[in-house]
Design an enzyme around this catalytic site. Structure first.
Site, short mmCIF file in Angstrom:
data_model
loop_
_atom_site.label_atom_id
_atom_site.label_comp_id
_atom_site.label_asym_id
_atom_site.label_seq_id
_atom_site.Cartn_x
_atom_site.Cartn_y
_atom_site.Cartn_z
N SER A 16 7.19 -25.63 -33.47
CA SER A 16 7.55 -24.86 -34.65
C SER A 16 7.85 -23.40 -34.36
O SER A 16 8.59 -22.75 -35.11
CB SER A 16 6.44 -24.95 -35.70
OG SER A 16 5.19 -24.58 -35.14
N HIS B 87 3.30 -18.34 -38.60
CA HIS B 87 4.56 -18.67 -37.93
C HIS B 87 5.54 -17.50 -38.09
O HIS B 87 5.36 -16.65 -38.97
CB HIS B 87 5.15 -19.95 -38.50
CG HIS B 87 4.51 -21.19 -37.98
ND1 HIS B 87 3.30 -21.63 -38.44
CD2 HIS B 87 4.90 -22.07 -37.01
CE1 HIS B 87 2.96 -22.74 -37.79
NE2 HIS B 87 3.91 -23.02 -36.92
#
Length: 326
Positions: A54, A288
């Site tokens: 990711s 993230h």
């Protein structure tokens, strides 16, 4: 990275992905060959393949690609910027949120959003591949996923201490997270050897993880106990060391994002490359990269690949016309 996915996080990501698909997704595209790069591979056209988890895919960073939606892969991730910078001849992005090293070379991955399981990522490689970026490791042994989940859950038990570090220290005094971050080196080295066999002519770059936490201090954006910030940094540094050593052992090149991301951790406010504890649909998954983090990573990777050159300005983060993406 998102290896450990408690029901609440998985549900949130599924809902956010559906929103991203509704409000801003981009289809894959293809066209005729583009102009060759004058930067890498002696001026020859570049065939580029991006592999990873990711931190390479870009979950919830607009616009999300639907091919498959379950990978939560953005058209504005660092591979897409690199493809634009280098004006590649072909560009294949098979990065996928939640990927572990085994998903690169041994099995079909179970995606975060339920759907078709992608083939092993190295199936995208061939003897014609010139450039490969690999960003992987943080999901193995549930390294980051379980750490983030537990650190947030236990923070209030000892707000000024390090309850998360204690949780992951076993009865023999072994810090299991540091241990696991070290063991991941062997997994990454295995994958890199598999990449070399599939793409023997390619230059392979292993991309490290950018700073998640500040070197000093705490912030409201990250719901960890004060003592666990420093410990969390140790875990990430140990993982990045494993990536660097795996690259060195297999003839790949390690790209260290830690120096470039100084001052851009999750506590850096408007300068942050990394999101904090709160999932932000149409911006970033929790812990993230934001769009600015993807751009910053791409610029640093470009600088490393070109011997210090500055990335071209005003480049759209998708392959130029003439590239093929899938």
């Amino acid at each position: 990275m998102t290896s450990t996915r408690p029901r609440s996080l998985r549900s949130a990501l599924v809902g956010a992905a559906a929103l991203a698909l509704t409000l801003g997704f981009a289809p894959a595209a293809s066209a005729a060959p583009s102009a060759p790069s004058d930067v890498v591979a002696g001026g020859e056209p570049i065939d580029y393949v991006a592999l990873g988890d990711s931190y390479s895919a870009g979950p919830l960073v607009p616009a999300q690609r639907p091919d498959p939606l379950g990978c939560l892969r953005s058209t504005n991730n660092y591979p897409a910027f690199l493809a634009g910078y280098f004006r590649v001849r072909s560009y294949v992005d098979v990065t996928c949120s939640g990927a572990q090293t085994a998903d690169l070379d041994r099995r079909r991955q179970e995606t975060i959003v339920p759907g078709p399981k992608p083939a092993p990522q190295i199936d995208a490689l061939s003897a014609e591949t010139d450039l490969v970026t690999v960003g992987i490791g943080g999901n193995d042994r549930k390294l980051f996923g379980s750490m983030i989940e537990v650190c947030e859950a236990v923070a209030k038990l000892d707000a000024k201490g390090a309850p998360c570090r204690r949780h992951f220290t076993n009865r023999r005094g072994v810090d299991t997270k540091l241990r696991d971050a070290t063991k991941i080196q062997a997994n990454v080295a295995r994958v890199l050897r598999a990449v070399a066999r599939r793409a023997p002519a390619a230059e392979v770059y292993v991309v490290g993880y950018p700073r998640l936490l500040p070197q000093r201090g705490t912030c409201k954006a990250v719901k960890f106990a004060a003592g666990d910030y420093r410990w969390g940094n140790r875990i990430e540094k140990r993982l990045n060391r494993s990536l660097r050593r795996a690259a060195a052992a297999t003839g790949a090149t390690y790209v260290n994002l830690y120096p470039a991301s100084r001052g851009h951790d999750a506590c850096a406010g408007k300068e942050a490359w990394i999101n904090g504890s709160t999932l932000r649909p149409l911006r970033a998954a929790n812990f993230h990269p934001f769009l600015r983090g993807m751009r910053g990573a791409a610029q640093e990777i470009y600088r490393r690949l070109t011997g210090g050159r500055t990335a071209p300005g005003h480049v759209v983060a998708q392959p130029p016309l003439g590239s093929t993406i899938r």
